[in-house]
Design a protein around this motif. Sequence first.
Motif, short mmCIF file in Angstrom:
data_model
loop_
_atom_site.label_atom_id
_atom_site.label_comp_id
_atom_site.label_asym_id
_atom_site.label_seq_id
_atom_site.Cartn_x
_atom_site.Cartn_y
_atom_site.Cartn_z
N ILE A 33 0.85 -1.19 0.00
CA ILE A 33 0.00 0.00 0.00
C ILE A 33 0.89 1.25 0.00
N GLU A 93 -2.33 5.84 -0.64
CA GLU A 93 -3.42 4.92 -0.28
C GLU A 93 -3.64 4.89 1.23
N THR A 140 -5.61 7.91 2.11
CA THR A 140 -7.00 7.74 1.70
C THR A 140 -7.74 6.87 2.70
#
Length: 135
Positions: free
Chosen positions: A64, A68, A71
């Motif tokens: 990741i 990400e 987010t």
Amino acid sequence: MDITIHTTVLPHEDPEASLSFYRDTLGFEVRSDVGQGKMRWITVGPAGQPTSILLAPPAADPGISEEERATIARMMAKGTYGWILLASRDLDGTFEKVRAGGGEVVQEPVEQPYGVRDCAFRDPAGNMVRIQEVA
């Protein structure tokens, strides 16, 4: 085919707070607790039932990206990243117990226009926990 649901995953930011909510407030049994600090994978579930919830660090996967991860953090803060639907024969009693245990009330028990009666809470990580009434 003979397929069952074994485990579903919800993220956590604070393993102790999540453990307290699922174990102490909802009454789930702890089936495993692996790791340390914030990097803990905790499996909980209703006693006598084979299904489990794995409470896991949300961005522990090394694949990741930082974008990400950011987010995921924003979605968790809004309560839009993880959710689960539970069921109870005594919705009002369950609602009162969860509220008394410090659950963040999102919706009190109500008859929905789509034919179910349910309520909603957010767990300590912001996950939506909806509880439906069943006969």
